[in-house]
Motif scaffolding. Structure first.
Motif, PDB file in Angstrom:
ATOM      1  N   ARG A  71     -58.429 -53.127  13.329  1.00  0.00           N
ATOM      2  CA  ARG A  71     -57.933 -54.467  13.013  1.00  0.00           C
ATOM      3  C   ARG A  71     -56.499 -54.415  12.496  1.00  0.00           C
ATOM      4  N   ALA A  72     -56.199 -53.457  11.638  1.00  0.00           N
ATOM      5  CA  ALA A  72     -54.850 -53.335  11.075  1.00  0.00           C
ATOM      6  C   ALA A  72     -53.831 -52.947  12.139  1.00  0.00           C
ATOM      7  N   ALA A  73     -54.237 -52.119  13.086  1.00  0.00           N
ATOM      8  CA  ALA A  73     -53.319 -51.636  14.123  1.00  0.00           C
ATOM      9  C   ALA A  73     -52.791 -52.773  14.996  1.00  0.00           C
ATOM     10  N   ALA A  74     -53.493 -53.877  15.028  1.00  0.00           N
ATOM     11  CA  ALA A  74     -53.056 -55.010  15.848  1.00  0.00           C
ATOM     12  C   ALA A  74     -51.727 -55.582  15.380  1.00  0.00           C
ATOM     13  N   SER A  75     -51.383 -55.357  14.095  1.00  0.00           N
ATOM     14  CA  SER A  75     -50.142 -55.956  13.585  1.00  0.00           C
ATOM     15  C   SER A  75     -49.298 -54.976  12.755  1.00  0.00           C
ATOM     16  N   ALA A  76     -49.582 -53.687  12.859  1.00  0.00           N
ATOM     17  CA  ALA A  76     -48.859 -52.703  12.044  1.00  0.00           C
ATOM     18  C   ALA A  76     -48.162 -51.671  12.925  1.00  0.00           C
ATOM     19  N   ASP A  77     -47.113 -51.067  12.379  1.00  0.00           N
ATOM     20  CA  ASP A  77     -46.452 -49.953  13.057  1.00  0.00           C
ATOM     21  C   ASP A  77     -47.172 -48.637  12.788  1.00  0.00           C
ATOM     22  N   ALA A  78     -47.858 -48.566  11.661  1.00  0.00           N
ATOM     23  CA  ALA A  78     -48.628 -47.380  11.300  1.00  0.00           C
ATOM     24  C   ALA A  78     -49.739 -47.792  10.341  1.00  0.00           C
ATOM     25  N   VAL A  79     -50.811 -47.026  10.362  1.00  0.00           N
ATOM     26  CA  VAL A  79     -51.949 -47.239   9.476  1.00  0.00           C
ATOM     27  C   VAL A  79     -52.212 -45.927   8.755  1.00  0.00           C
ATOM     28  N   ASP A 118     -56.315 -45.537  21.511  1.00  0.00           N
ATOM     29  CA  ASP A 118     -56.462 -46.827  22.193  1.00  0.00           C
ATOM     30  C   ASP A 118     -55.316 -47.780  21.901  1.00  0.00           C
ATOM     31  N   THR A 119     -54.732 -47.696  20.701  1.00  0.00           N
ATOM     32  CA  THR A 119     -53.704 -48.661  20.305  1.00  0.00           C
ATOM     33  C   THR A 119     -52.289 -48.099  20.336  1.00  0.00           C
ATOM     34  N   SER A 120     -52.145 -46.798  20.408  1.00  0.00           N
ATOM     35  CA  SER A 120     -50.856 -46.104  20.300  1.00  0.00           C
ATOM     36  C   SER A 120     -50.175 -46.340  18.957  1.00  0.00           C
ATOM     37  N   VAL A 121     -50.945 -46.731  17.962  1.00  0.00           N
ATOM     38  CA  VAL A 121     -50.440 -46.898  16.598  1.00  0.00           C
ATOM     39  C   VAL A 121     -50.835 -45.649  15.817  1.00  0.00           C
ATOM     40  N   PRO A 122     -49.863 -44.954  15.217  1.00  0.00           N
ATOM     41  CA  PRO A 122     -50.183 -43.743  14.463  1.00  0.00           C
ATOM     42  C   PRO A 122     -51.106 -44.031  13.271  1.00  0.00           C
ATOM     43  N   ILE A 123     -52.070 -43.159  13.106  1.00  0.00           N
ATOM     44  CA  ILE A 123     -52.991 -43.235  11.976  1.00  0.00           C
ATOM     45  C   ILE A 123     -52.736 -42.006  11.102  1.00  0.00           C
ATOM     46  N   GLY A 124     -52.322 -42.224   9.867  1.00  0.00           N
ATOM     47  CA  GLY A 124     -52.190 -41.128   8.920  1.00  0.00           C
ATOM     48  C   GLY A 124     -53.571 -40.754   8.418  1.00  0.00           C
ATOM     49  N   PHE A 125     -54.007 -39.535   8.710  1.00  0.00           N
ATOM     50  CA  PHE A 125     -55.375 -39.109   8.402  1.00  0.00           C
ATOM     51  C   PHE A 125     -55.435 -38.514   7.000  1.00  0.00           C
ATOM     52  N   GLY A 126     -55.836 -39.325   6.050  1.00  0.00           N
ATOM     53  CA  GLY A 126     -55.962 -38.901   4.667  1.00  0.00           C
ATOM     54  C   GLY A 126     -57.405 -38.930   4.204  1.00  0.00           C
ATOM     55  N   LEU A 127     -58.319 -38.571   5.089  1.00  0.00           N
ATOM     56  CA  LEU A 127     -59.741 -38.533   4.758  1.00  0.00           C
ATOM     57  C   LEU A 127     -60.103 -37.115   4.355  1.00  0.00           C
ATOM     58  N   ALA A 158     -50.354 -37.940   4.487  1.00  0.00           N
ATOM     59  CA  ALA A 158     -50.829 -38.874   5.514  1.00  0.00           C
ATOM     60  C   ALA A 158     -49.728 -39.867   5.891  1.00  0.00           C
ATOM     61  N   VAL A 159     -48.980 -40.338   4.896  1.00  0.00           N
ATOM     62  CA  VAL A 159     -47.865 -41.251   5.164  1.00  0.00           C
ATOM     63  C   VAL A 159     -46.787 -40.528   5.958  1.00  0.00           C
ATOM     64  N   GLN A 160     -46.427 -39.326   5.546  1.00  0.00           N
ATOM     65  CA  GLN A 160     -45.400 -38.574   6.256  1.00  0.00           C
ATOM     66  C   GLN A 160     -45.788 -38.363   7.720  1.00  0.00           C
ATOM     67  N   ALA A 161     -47.025 -37.998   7.971  1.00  0.00           N
ATOM     68  CA  ALA A 161     -47.476 -37.747   9.344  1.00  0.00           C
ATOM     69  C   ALA A 161     -47.411 -39.017  10.185  1.00  0.00           C
ATOM     70  N   ALA A 162     -47.906 -40.121   9.646  1.00  0.00           N
ATOM     71  CA  ALA A 162     -47.913 -41.368  10.413  1.00  0.00           C
ATOM     72  C   ALA A 162     -46.508 -41.869  10.694  1.00  0.00           C
ATOM     73  N   LEU A 163     -45.655 -41.887   9.670  1.00  0.00           N
ATOM     74  CA  LEU A 163     -44.297 -42.390   9.877  1.00  0.00           C
ATOM     75  C   LEU A 163     -43.505 -41.504  10.828  1.00  0.00           C
ATOM     76  N   SER A 164     -43.766 -40.214  10.819  1.00  0.00           N
ATOM     77  CA  SER A 164     -43.047 -39.329  11.739  1.00  0.00           C
ATOM     78  C   SER A 164     -43.475 -39.561  13.186  1.00  0.00           C
ATOM     79  N   MET A 165     -44.602 -40.209  13.394  1.00  0.00           N
ATOM     80  CA  MET A 165     -45.096 -40.477  14.739  1.00  0.00           C
ATOM     81  C   MET A 165     -44.773 -41.894  15.236  1.00  0.00           C
TER      82      MET A 165
END
Length: 152
Positions: free
Chosen positions: A66-74, A105-114, A140-147
């Motif tokens: 849901r967040a990926a629909a309107s975000a540059d990164a999650v 599916d969305t091509s929106v980077p997901i920072g994996f902090g699980l 997780a933020v660094q990884a997502a923003l770098s992508m």
């Protein structure tokens, strides 16, 4: 990214919209992960970010979709600690597979902090708290923003 030798990635959040999704279990650990992520977003220059709380790790993929629909990164943050039953394996697998699917599916980077850990001590060591050896929220933020790639 994990432990010794992890790269310090460039985090350029200027002009980016980022949604941080965090689970509700294990408050102390989650507080550390969230604080690390928010500190890194601010340090990156990101001014458009929000925090969404979900019940647990199993809910991360739907919230990320849901967040990926309107975000540059999650940024997906959570912790699952091994217990006495196979529930740990099912939740970790479902959350990981689901977040991967959303990203592809969305091509929106997901920072994996699980964090998927054997015990609370391992989680605390990775939570970015005072005395922690790692800050997985920040990573997780660094990884997502770098992508985040420029729009073509």
């Amino acid at each position: 990214m994990s432990g010794l030798g992890a790269p310090e990635l460039r985090s350029d959040g200027k002009g980016k919209k980022v949604v941080v999704i965090a689970t509700s279990w294990h408050t102390q650990i989650m507080d550390g992960l969230i604080a690390g992520a928010l500190r890194e977003l601010e340090a990156s220059g990101c001014q458009d970010f929000s925090l969404l709380r979900v019940p647990g790790a199993f809910e991360l993929p739907l919230a990320a979709q849901r967040a990926a629909a309107s975000a540059d990164a999650v940024i997906a943050l959570g912790v699952v600690i091994q217990g006495e039953t196979p529930h740990f394996d099912y939740v970790c697998s479902a959350a990981t597979d689901g977040l991967t699917r959303v990203q592809l599916d969305t091509s929106v980077p997901i920072g994996f902090g699980l964090l998927t850990v054997n015990n609370e001590a391992e989680a605390l060591a990775r939570a970015g708290l005072s005395g922690s050896k790692e800050d997985k929220g920040k990573e997780a933020v660094q990884a997502a923003l770098s992508m985040v790639l420029p729009k073509i």
